[in-house]
Design a protein around this motif. Structure first.
Motif, PDB file in Angstrom:
ATOM      1  N   UNK A 544      70.401  29.719 -28.456  1.00  0.00           N
ATOM      2  CA  UNK A 544      69.256  29.541 -27.206  1.00  0.00           C
ATOM      3  C   UNK A 544      68.480  30.246 -28.574  1.00  0.00           C
ATOM      4  N   UNK A 545      67.163  29.734 -29.253  1.00  0.00           N
ATOM      5  CA  UNK A 545      66.020  31.305 -28.834  1.00  0.00           C
ATOM      6  C   UNK A 545      65.466  31.773 -27.862  1.00  0.00           C
ATOM      7  N   UNK A 546      66.429  33.241 -27.962  1.00  0.00           N
ATOM      8  CA  UNK A 546      66.836  34.363 -26.839  1.00  0.00           C
ATOM      9  C   UNK A 546      64.752  34.385 -26.549  1.00  0.00           C
ATOM     10  N   UNK A 547      64.210  35.198 -27.551  1.00  0.00           N
ATOM     11  CA  UNK A 547      62.620  35.510 -27.217  1.00  0.00           C
ATOM     12  C   UNK A 547      62.152  34.302 -26.943  1.00  0.00           C
ATOM     13  N   UNK A 575      62.187  38.601 -36.787  1.00  0.00           N
ATOM     14  CA  UNK A 575      63.009  36.590 -37.339  1.00  0.00           C
ATOM     15  C   UNK A 575      63.480  36.612 -35.856  1.00  0.00           C
ATOM     16  N   UNK A 576      63.949  34.534 -36.357  1.00  0.00           N
ATOM     17  CA  UNK A 576      64.214  34.145 -34.885  1.00  0.00           C
ATOM     18  C   UNK A 576      65.488  34.706 -34.912  1.00  0.00           C
ATOM     19  N   UNK A 577      65.772  34.819 -32.970  1.00  0.00           N
ATOM     20  CA  UNK A 577      67.086  35.011 -32.911  1.00  0.00           C
ATOM     21  C   UNK A 577      67.668  34.249 -32.220  1.00  0.00           C
ATOM     22  N   UNK A 578      69.170  34.540 -32.036  1.00  0.00           N
ATOM     23  CA  UNK A 578      69.855  33.210 -32.155  1.00  0.00           C
ATOM     24  C   UNK A 578      70.628  33.471 -30.873  1.00  0.00           C
ATOM     25  N   UNK A 579      71.311  32.887 -29.964  1.00  0.00           N
ATOM     26  CA  UNK A 579      72.409  33.321 -28.784  1.00  0.00           C
ATOM     27  C   UNK A 579      73.178  32.214 -28.507  1.00  0.00           C
ATOM     28  N   UNK A 580      74.487  31.930 -28.723  1.00  0.00           N
ATOM     29  CA  UNK A 580      75.019  30.930 -27.799  1.00  0.00           C
ATOM     30  C   UNK A 580      75.565  31.537 -25.841  1.00  0.00           C
ATOM     31  N   UNK A 581      74.490  30.674 -25.321  1.00  0.00           N
ATOM     32  CA  UNK A 581      74.602  30.512 -23.973  1.00  0.00           C
ATOM     33  C   UNK A 581      74.648  29.137 -23.687  1.00  0.00           C
ATOM     34  N   UNK A 582      74.600  29.256 -22.267  1.00  0.00           N
ATOM     35  CA  UNK A 582      74.516  28.044 -21.613  1.00  0.00           C
ATOM     36  C   UNK A 582      72.653  28.294 -21.275  1.00  0.00           C
ATOM     37  N   UNK A 583      71.827  27.518 -21.159  1.00  0.00           N
ATOM     38  CA  UNK A 583      70.036  27.516 -21.431  1.00  0.00           C
ATOM     39  C   UNK A 583      69.911  28.239 -20.196  1.00  0.00           C
ATOM     40  N   UNK A 584      70.486  26.927 -18.678  1.00  0.00           N
ATOM     41  CA  UNK A 584      70.822  26.719 -17.606  1.00  0.00           C
ATOM     42  C   UNK A 584      70.671  28.294 -16.764  1.00  0.00           C
ATOM     43  N   UNK A 585      71.463  28.550 -17.216  1.00  0.00           N
ATOM     44  CA  UNK A 585      72.860  29.476 -16.418  1.00  0.00           C
ATOM     45  C   UNK A 585      71.567  30.922 -17.259  1.00  0.00           C
ATOM     46  N   UNK A 586      71.272  30.945 -18.394  1.00  0.00           N
ATOM     47  CA  UNK A 586      71.061  32.216 -19.167  1.00  0.00           C
ATOM     48  C   UNK A 586      69.789  32.579 -18.201  1.00  0.00           C
ATOM     49  N   UNK A 587      69.081  31.684 -17.935  1.00  0.00           N
ATOM     50  CA  UNK A 587      67.834  31.751 -17.742  1.00  0.00           C
ATOM     51  C   UNK A 587      67.879  32.122 -16.283  1.00  0.00           C
ATOM     52  N   UNK A 588      68.486  31.502 -15.642  1.00  0.00           N
ATOM     53  CA  UNK A 588      69.247  31.636 -14.127  1.00  0.00           C
ATOM     54  C   UNK A 588      69.458  33.211 -14.044  1.00  0.00           C
ATOM     55  N   UNK A 589      70.099  33.732 -15.134  1.00  0.00           N
ATOM     56  CA  UNK A 589      70.243  34.994 -15.390  1.00  0.00           C
ATOM     57  C   UNK A 589      69.442  35.998 -15.167  1.00  0.00           C
ATOM     58  N   UNK A 590      68.477  35.629 -16.045  1.00  0.00           N
ATOM     59  CA  UNK A 590      67.007  36.288 -16.816  1.00  0.00           C
ATOM     60  C   UNK A 590      66.281  36.267 -15.323  1.00  0.00           C
ATOM     61  N   UNK A 591      66.259  34.896 -14.769  1.00  0.00           N
ATOM     62  CA  UNK A 591      64.943  35.099 -13.734  1.00  0.00           C
ATOM     63  C   UNK A 591      65.359  36.152 -12.584  1.00  0.00           C
ATOM     64  N   UNK A 592      67.180  35.981 -12.181  1.00  0.00           N
ATOM     65  CA  UNK A 592      67.560  37.227 -10.890  1.00  0.00           C
ATOM     66  C   UNK A 592      66.928  38.583 -11.387  1.00  0.00           C
TER      67      UNK A 592
END
Length: 692
Positions: A544-547, A575-592
């Motif tokens: 996932x591209x976190x930026x 430069x682009x930074x990529x993380x290893x995560x679940x996109x939906x769960x990560x966005x839910x965490x950021x949304x919270x």
């Protein structure tokens, strides 16, 4: 200038040059001492002597002669006197006779223990008469031998002139017999009966004169005359030799002072830089030679000194030719050994790096390892076998051994008693009690294990109490948050039942719609929090591209950003930074987290989102200023249904941070929050995606 000093102060070339200087200075000191030893018998006293007659050399010229004359006059006298047995001392003869008598007691059949000692002694004298006479003759022969050796010694004296007499026996190397004849010479010593005369008067000021007078005091001076005169030719030769030796001693004393100063300065430098590469260097560097045990170095140094002494004695007649080839290598090796010891002193291993310590430490460690790793039975066997061996080896200090054993037993009994009392205290319910038992033995480890059990018990109790408190607070908070919209719904439903005015009815329905949605949000968050806490959520990890994820998310909530008039500042690498995560769960965490910011951030303030590359992981940080005072800890904010506003008037459910934390953890990340005054900071650590 400082840079140059740092560059050359610890360089290898500088160390070698200073080492050579120290070597030459120390060799110079040794050479100066050797020269004085050969030329002046190792004496530097002539340096401070201003006259020959006040010197040690003047007294030494007379000391040996006077000792010979006093021995001849007072002890040996003449050959006839010796032959008559006059020189045999009573104590010496009694000792020889007793030794013969002991031999008689053990070897002769004539000895009868039943007879008196007097009768046996008479028999001994008759039977051992020949042996007694033989021993006496041997003693007389030995005295005659020493007597003629002394006479031979006197014959070697051409000067000074001397005359010695006890009225019967005369020893002289001159025809002069009268005192007045000796007084004609430039220097003389006259001893007659109890009178003593010295000339010139400077002789009386000689601090070494007691060497001569002490010999005379040991002799009975009655009827004895000893006259000694120094001829002018003899004095001139002796004064010239004394002056030459004085010059040699003075020169070498100055040489020693100069070389000593040079050696002190150079050696001090070598000590300072030994094992260091710079003044700031705190690490000590050892080389291969430093691995040699320190006690072996000391023994080797002593051996080199003894070897140098033997070689120097062997080539003393040709010291100028052989001195440097012998001395310089030995001094160089000795200096290297000393500097190696200095390194170990700096490294606090002067004693530890010895063969003796290594052997003792190895034996003690071996016994200790066996004792610590073995069972109680093994330890008991070691004590049963080892203690008698120690007693046998230290039988000469048996009371000390018993005392040590008693002290050791008392210490163990005391530790066992403390352990017993501590267990009883804990059993009675005092889980805060700690058992203090020193040492690393069985009892010490057992006390530590019991203390660990009590620590675990305390943590369990504290955790249970905290869990009960959280349950109570959870029920209270859930009840409060759910009851508020539910009460409104019930109230407005009752109003709808009786209300006839359509305009008011529409208002009631709108309120009912808001409260029902609020109730739905609360129940959905509660359900999601339960699922996140249990970990019963499917996770699909991907690149996932976190930026991009956060940037797109901010675009979706732009209306909420505008409503609160917040200024988002986003910092991230180019430069682009990529993380290893679940996109939906990560966005839910950021949304919270964003929802938390919208609910609690101060209006018209800045919000910072920082994305940092930490190598194996990526750190995402959200920082904002709280609208209300945050008089609550970060740990409490992570608890469910906890809010930053204690009045609970905001629209949040109090579950956002808890849900975000649980969702990040099931994605193999870490979630932390930090509160500093009104500054609220949330940090997400996620694994960085590694390209295969």
């Amino acid at each position: 200038m400082d840079t140059r000093l740092k560059k050359y102060s610890h360089s290898r070339i500088t160390k070698i040059v200073v080492f050579i200087i120290a070597l030459l200075c120390l060799t110079g000191i040794v050479k100066a001492f050797v020269e004085v030893e050969i030329e002046n018998d190792g004496e530097f006293s002539s340096v401070v002597e201003d006259q020959y007659f006040k010197s040690k050399a003047y007294v030494q010229e007379t000391q040996n002669l006077l000792e010979t004359l006093t021995t001849l006059l007072d002890h040996y006298k003449s050959e006839e006197y010796i032959m008559s047995g006059g020189t045999i001392e009573e104590n010496d003869w009694r000792s020889e006779e007793e030794e013969l008598y002991l031999n008689y007691q053990h070897q002769s059949r004539s000895y009868n223990p039943e007879l008196s000692e007097e009768r046996n002694y008479e028999t001994f004298k008759q039977e051992y008469a020949d042996k007694i006479s033989q021993v006496k003759n041997e003693m007389i022969k030995q005295d005659l031998k020493e007597f003629h050796a002394l006479l031979q010694n006197l014959e070697d004296y051409e000067a000074p002139l001397f005359y010695a007499s006890d009225g019967e026996n005369v020893f002289s190397n001159t025809t002069m017999t009268e005192k007045e004849q000796f007084e004609r010479f430039p220097s003389y010593m006259l001893f007659e009966d109890y009178k003593r005369e010295f000339y010139p008067n400077e002789v009386k000021q000689n601090e070494h004169l007691y060497w001569i007078t002490s010999q005379l005091e040991a002799m009975d001076p009655e009827n004895k005359v000893i006259n000694i005169a120094f001829t002018e030719e003899f004095l001139d030769a002796q004064m010239a030799e004394w002056g030459s030796n004085k010059a040699i001693a003075t020169k070498n004393l100055y040489n020693i002072a100069g070389f000593l100063l040079g050696f002190i300065l150079s050696f001090a430098y070598l000590v300072m830089v030994a094992g260091r590469k710079s003044f700031e260097d705190r690490e000590l560097h050892l080389n291969g030679a430093d691995k040699l045990f320190n006690d072996i170095k000391i023994v080797l140094g002593i051996f080199l000194i003894l070897l140098w002494g033997v070689w120097a004695d062997e080539v003393s007649n040709r010291i100028d030719l052989f001195f440097l080839p012998i001395t310089i290598p030995i001094v160089a090796v000795g200096l290297l050994l000393i500097l190696s010891l200095v390194k170990h002193y700096k490294n606090n291993t002067l004693f530890k790096h010895t063969l003796i310590f290594s052997l003792i430490f190895g034996i003690v460690k071996f016994i200790g390892d066996v004792y610590r790793s073995g069972s109680v039975g093994v330890k008991t066997v070691l004590i049963v076998i080892g203690y008698p061996i120690i007693v046998a080896l230290s039988f000469f200090m048996f009371p000390v051994t018993i005392g040590i054993a008693a002290w050791f037993a008392h210490k163990k009994i005391k530790s066992f008693k403390a352990l017993q009392e501590g267990v009883a205290t804990i059993k009675d319910g005092n889980i805060h009690h700690r058992i203090e038992v020193t040492g690393k033995g069985e009892l010490g480890r057992l006390a530590s294990d019991i203390n660990s059990i009590t620590d675990g018990l305390k943590k369990a109790v504290e955790s249970e109490l905290k869990s009960e408190r959280l349950k109570t607070e959870l029920i209270t908070n859930v009840s409060h948050d759910i009851r508020t919209p539910l009460t409104s719904i019930i109230t407005y439903v009752d109003l709808l039942k009786t209300e006839k005015d359509p305009s008011k009815t529409e208002g009631y329905i709108e309120v009912l719609d808001q409260k029902s949605k609020r109730l739905k949000v609360l129940t959905d968050d509660l359900f999601e929090a339960a699922k996140a806490s249990s970990g019963n959520i499917p996770v699909t990890l991907e690149k996932i591209d976190i930026v991009s994820l956060i940037t797109q998310g901010l675009g979706e909530v732009n209306d909420k950003v505008a409503a609160r008039n917040l200024d988002f500042k986003m910092n991230h690498p180019k430069d682009k930074i990529y993380v290893t995560a679940d996109g939906k769960l990560l966005w839910r965490s950021v949304e919270n987290l964003l929802s938390n910011i919208f609910n609690y951030a101060l209006e018209e303030s800045r919000v910072y989102i920082d994305i940092e590359d930490w190598g194996n992981e990526v750190l995402i940080t959200f920082k904002n200023i709280s609208a209300t005072e945050l008089n609550i800890s970060a740990d409490e904010l992570m608890e469910r249904f906890k809010r930053g506003d204690e009045s609970r008037t905001s629209q949040g459910s109090g579950l956002g941070l808890s849900i975000a934390g649980n969702l990040i953890e099931i994605q193999k990340g870490r979630f932390t929050i930090h509160v500093d005054g009104d500054l609220f900071k949330a940090s997400i650590h996620l694994p960085k995606h590694q390209d295969s």
